[in-house]
Enzyme design. Sequence first.
Site, mmCIF file in Angstrom:
data_model
loop_
_atom_site.group_PDB
_atom_site.id
_atom_site.type_symbol
_atom_site.label_atom_id
_atom_site.label_comp_id
_atom_site.label_asym_id
_atom_site.label_seq_id
_atom_site.Cartn_x
_atom_site.Cartn_y
_atom_site.Cartn_z
ATOM 1 N N LYS A 198 0.837 -1.204 0.000
ATOM 2 C CA LYS A 198 0.000 0.000 0.000
ATOM 3 C C LYS A 198 0.871 1.254 0.000
ATOM 4 O O LYS A 198 0.694 2.155 -0.831
ATOM 5 C CB LYS A 198 -0.924 0.012 1.219
ATOM 6 C CG LYS A 198 -1.892 1.197 1.235
ATOM 7 C CD LYS A 198 -2.582 1.358 2.568
ATOM 8 C CE LYS A 198 -1.718 2.121 3.531
ATOM 9 N NZ LYS A 198 -2.420 2.531 4.766
ATOM 10 N N ASP A 216 -6.441 0.923 0.891
ATOM 11 C CA ASP A 216 -6.550 1.240 2.312
ATOM 12 C C ASP A 216 -7.926 0.811 2.801
ATOM 13 O O ASP A 216 -8.674 0.161 2.061
ATOM 14 C CB ASP A 216 -6.289 2.732 2.560
ATOM 15 C CG ASP A 216 -7.409 3.634 2.071
ATOM 16 O OD1 ASP A 216 -8.326 3.141 1.363
ATOM 17 O OD2 ASP A 216 -7.391 4.841 2.380
#
Length: 327
Positions: A198, A216
Site C-alpha cells: 500500500k 486502504d
Amino acid sequence: MGERAATGSANAASEDKRAAGKKATAKKAAAKKAAPTGKAAAAKKTPAGKKTAAKKTAAKTTAASAAVASAAAGESRTALVRRARRINRELAEVYSYAHPELDFENPFQLLVATVLSAQTTDLRVNQTTPALFAVYPTPEDMAAADPEALEQVIRPTGFFRAKAKSLIGLSAALRDRFGGEVPGRLEDLVTLPGVGRKTANVVLGNAFGVPGITVDTHFARLVRRWKWTDQEDPEKIEADICGLFPKSEWTMLSHRVIFHGRRICHSRKPACGACPIAPLCPSYGEGETDPEKAKKLLKYEMGGMPGQRLKPPPDFPGPPAPPLGAE
C-alpha cells in the site's frame, strides 16, 4: 280538523327546510374559514410538493439501486467492467480535484508521511510533518536521529515508538543501499522497514508517476460495497480491481474512491441520500437515504469543512486544514 292538520304539516315542513338551509350555510362558512387562500394556500402546498418530489426521487433511486443489486447478483464479467468504469467516470466528475491528501515536497517526505499515516488521519500527519522535516530533512539526518527525540516529534500520530523504529530503519536503508534516494520500483520499496504494498503504491503513483492501486480501509470497503470484489486480503483486492480498469486509471481511481469513502460513503453510516452514484450502487440503503439528513453526514469540503492538507492544491474547493494546536 283535516285543514288544520294539513296546515300544521305544511308549517313543519317549511321549518325543516329553513333549518336545513341554515345548516348548509354554516357548513359553507366553516369550509371557507378552514380553506387557505392566495399566498397562504401556496405556502402550505409548497413544502408538501417538495416532500412529494423528494420522495419520488428517493423512490426512483431506490428502485434503480434495487435493479442494480439484482443485476449484480448474476452480473456477467462484461457488465461488471462496464458498471465499475461508469462509477469511476461519475466519481471523476464529482472529485475532479482528487489528490493525495498528504503534504509532501519530494519522494522521501511522501514515504515518511505515508508510514506515519498508519492508524491515524492524514490531517494529523500533515500537522506533524512540518516540525519533523525541519529537524530531519534527509534520510541521512533521520537515520542518525536519537530514537527518543524522534518519538517526541511524531507522538501526535500515535504508535510513535514503532513508527520511529521504522523511520530510522528505512532511512538507514535508503542511505546504505540506495544512495540516500527513494527507489522507484515496488520490489525495492517493499524491502524497506515499515513499507508494504500500500505504502509503495502511494509513493510510486504520486512521486514517480507509476500507476498503482492503493488498498486502504476506505478503498477496500467501497469496492466490496460496489460488488467489484468479494476478497478481504488487500493483495487479492488489488489484483481484482487492477483487472477491471486500464493501468493508466489506477492511481486516480484510488484517489477518487478514497475521497468518496472519506466524504460520503462512510463506514458506519454512509450518506446514501446524498450520494451521486446511488443509482449504480448495489448496497444503496445501508446508510441514511433521506436527502436532507444525508447532507448533514457529509465531511470535509463536501460538508463545508476544511480538508486534510495544510497546503492543498490550487483547485481544492475547501479551506486548508489548520496547523497543529489550532483546531
